[in-house]
Design a protein around this motif. Structure first.
Motif, PDB file in Angstrom:
ATOM      1  N   LEU A  91      86.381  -6.638  29.218  1.00  0.00           N
ATOM      2  CA  LEU A  91      85.663  -7.524  28.307  1.00  0.00           C
ATOM      3  C   LEU A  91      85.423  -8.900  28.909  1.00  0.00           C
ATOM      4  CD1 LEU A  91      87.729  -6.650  25.111  1.00  0.00           C
ATOM      5  CD2 LEU A  91      85.593  -5.619  25.858  1.00  0.00           C
TER       6      LEU A  91
ATOM      7  N   GLU B 228      83.095  -9.941  30.950  1.00  0.00           N
ATOM      8  CA  GLU B 228      81.686 -10.331  30.918  1.00  0.00           C
ATOM      9  C   GLU B 228      81.125 -10.130  29.510  1.00  0.00           C
ATOM     10  OE1 GLU B 228      79.828 -11.722  33.186  1.00  0.00           O
ATOM     11  OE2 GLU B 228      81.492 -11.792  34.603  1.00  0.00           O
ATOM     12  N   PRO B 229      80.690 -11.182  28.830  1.00  0.00           N
ATOM     13  CA  PRO B 229      80.120 -11.039  27.483  1.00  0.00           C
ATOM     14  C   PRO B 229      78.910 -10.109  27.518  1.00  0.00           C
ATOM     15  CG  PRO B 229      80.539 -13.339  27.996  1.00  0.00           C
ATOM     16  CD  PRO B 229      80.728 -12.576  29.280  1.00  0.00           C
ATOM     17  N   ARG B 230      78.777  -9.312  26.463  1.00  0.00           N
ATOM     18  CA  ARG B 230      77.620  -8.423  26.381  1.00  0.00           C
ATOM     19  C   ARG B 230      77.187  -8.285  24.927  1.00  0.00           C
ATOM     20  NH1 ARG B 230      81.970  -5.038  27.671  1.00  0.00           N
ATOM     21  NH2 ARG B 230      82.365  -3.312  26.213  1.00  0.00           N
TER      22      ARG B 230
ATOM     23  N   GLY C 243      83.201 -10.298  23.814  1.00  0.00           N
ATOM     24  CA  GLY C 243      83.808 -10.610  25.105  1.00  0.00           C
ATOM     25  C   GLY C 243      85.057 -11.434  24.909  1.00  0.00           C
TER      26      GLY C 243
END
Length: 443
Positions: A246, A248-250, A363
């Motif tokens: 988690l 890397e924000p997505r 994230g």
């Protein structure tokens, strides 16, 4: 006490290892019993009768010592474990070196060294490797070497013992000394003691490595248990097997559910803390179990309510259906709980639920010292406003039409079953939003 932090994980891992050590001690006991049975058969075959009758009671004592070691492990008395190990090797030395009075041959005690019985020390030493205790293995090696040395010293000091072959060139004298039944080869006996210590050291290293692996596995198991308190099984596997899944924000589509006890603060104002916490724990347990039963993720408890998501950290093809089914079931589960508490003031409490479906951002947020998994976005805000709107229109559950449409696209049959319980409501104007939101409700 919270056991979810590093100290808690360590404590749980230690308890798990203690349970494994006890199970290993049981395994070692049954292994010992099996080995002794095989030795009893071997003795019966190779020892002249009635010689085996001397060894059978000693084998029974070895079994009893094994049971004693198991009881010491259960009682968690460290020093007692070492006592039983010492007793094991002392008894084995006596068994191997003391002349069997029932064997119909007149051999001096030193002659027992010719039978090669020393190898039985390695059987006992190997049994210590079961219990994940490197120091116990080392102590076993020291006890064995010390017991064997004391036994050899006893033989050497008996009358007639020959401990050194002639150093001259007379071959006949040399052969006569070596072939004497009273001869004790101290060089060989020293090698045996040293090899026993070396073997114990190597076994201790192996056991230390196995213990480290067992602790690591126990820590991972306890961490996965902690994760399972918040995430469904498939999510736990993802978090446990991937590095920084988690970081890397997505953004993707997901359902967000908020549930909150209406007027709980006022209800709890004049009640004992024990009663307040007891009721809150009961309700939280019911709601969380409903979330998990429908593959949801428990994002957080918020005072007397909670936030859950469906489709995090990984989206699936049933997120909207699961969220809708969980919301309807949650309302029913809480009503059943209210009925069970009808005779108390807790039966007057109400639960408000709001669910919405749309894009979310997820994230890790925070710093290197304190990280937190977060779900953000307008979808979260709308779901929270829908939960609050229950108080305004007098119902228990409000779901957005966006959630229903997404659920219909995923599984029409399951969605229709839930829709049979819901009623249409006109568009709602939610605080902080200029556009209205189309919703359905459950009264």
């Amino acid at each position: 006490m919270d056991k979810s932090g590093p100290a808690g994980v360590s404590s749980i891992a230690d308890m798990s290892l203690a349970a494994e050590e006890l199970a290993a001690q049981r395994t070692a006991l049954w292994g010992r019993v099996l080995a002794l049975l095989m030795i009893a058969v071997l003795i019966t075959i190779v020892t002249p009768w009635p010689g085996p009758l001397f060894y059978y009671p000693l084998l029974v004592v070895f079994v009893l010592l094994g049971f004693g070691a198991l009881l010491a492990e259960r009682a968690r008395i460290p020093w007692l474990r070492y006592v039983f190990v010492t007793a094991d090797f002392a008894l084995l030395t006596f068994t191997l070196l003391y002349p069997n009075p029932l064997i119909p041959y007149d051999f001096p005690p030193q002659f027992t060294l010719r039978f090669g019985s020393f190898i039985y020390f390695f059987v006992l030493l190997a049994g210590l490797a079961y219990v994940y205790r490197p120091m116990l293995v080392l102590w076993g090696g020291v006890s064995a070497a010390l017991s064997w040395t004391i036994g050899i010293a006893w033989l050497v000091n008996l009358p007639g013992a020959v401990v050194q072959a002639p150093t001259g060139q007379n071959r006949e004298e040399l052969m006569e000394a070596i072939s004497s039944p009273y001869f004790v080869d101290l060089g060989v006996r020293l090698q045996e003691a040293i090899v026993l210590l070396i073997t114990a050291g190597l076994l201790a290293l192996a056991v230390s490595r196995a213990r480290a692996i067992a602790l690591r596995q126990a820590s991972l198991a306890s961490e996965k248990t902690n994760l399972s308190r918040y995430f469904p099984r498939k999510t736990v596997e993802l978090l446990a097997t991937k590095t920084n899944p988690l970081s890397e924000p997505r953004e993707h589509m997901a359902a967000v559910l908020f549930a909150d006890l209406v007027s709980f603060t006022g209800w709890a104002e004049n009640r004992p803390a024990r009663e307040t916490i007891g009721v809150l724990r009961e309700v939280h347990a019911l709601l969380a179990e409903t979330v998990f039963r429908h593959d949801g993720t428990l994002d957080k408890f918020i005072g007397d309510g909670l936030m859950a998501t469906f489709g995090t950290p990984e989206a699936s093809d049933r997120d909207a259906v699961n969220a809708l089914a969980a919301a309807v079931e949650m309302a029913d589960v809480f009503r059943n709980w209210k009925q069970s508490r009808a005779g108390s003031d807790a039966g007057q409490l109400e639960l408000a639920i709001g669910v919405h479906y749309g894009p979310i951002v997820l994230g890790d947020i925070g710093s290197d010292r304190r990280m937190e998994f977060a779900v953000l976005g307008d979808t979260v805000n709308v779901a929270s406003r829908l939960e609050q709107a229950n108080r305004e229109i007098g119902c228990r559950l409000i779901v957005s039409v966006a959630l229903v449409e997404a659920a219909m696209a995923e599984n029409p049959d399951d969605t229709k079953a839930a829709l049979a319980r819901l009623k249409k409501h006109g568009p709602l104007s939610l605080r902080g939003r200029s556009a209205t939101t189309d919703v359905l409700m459950l009264q």
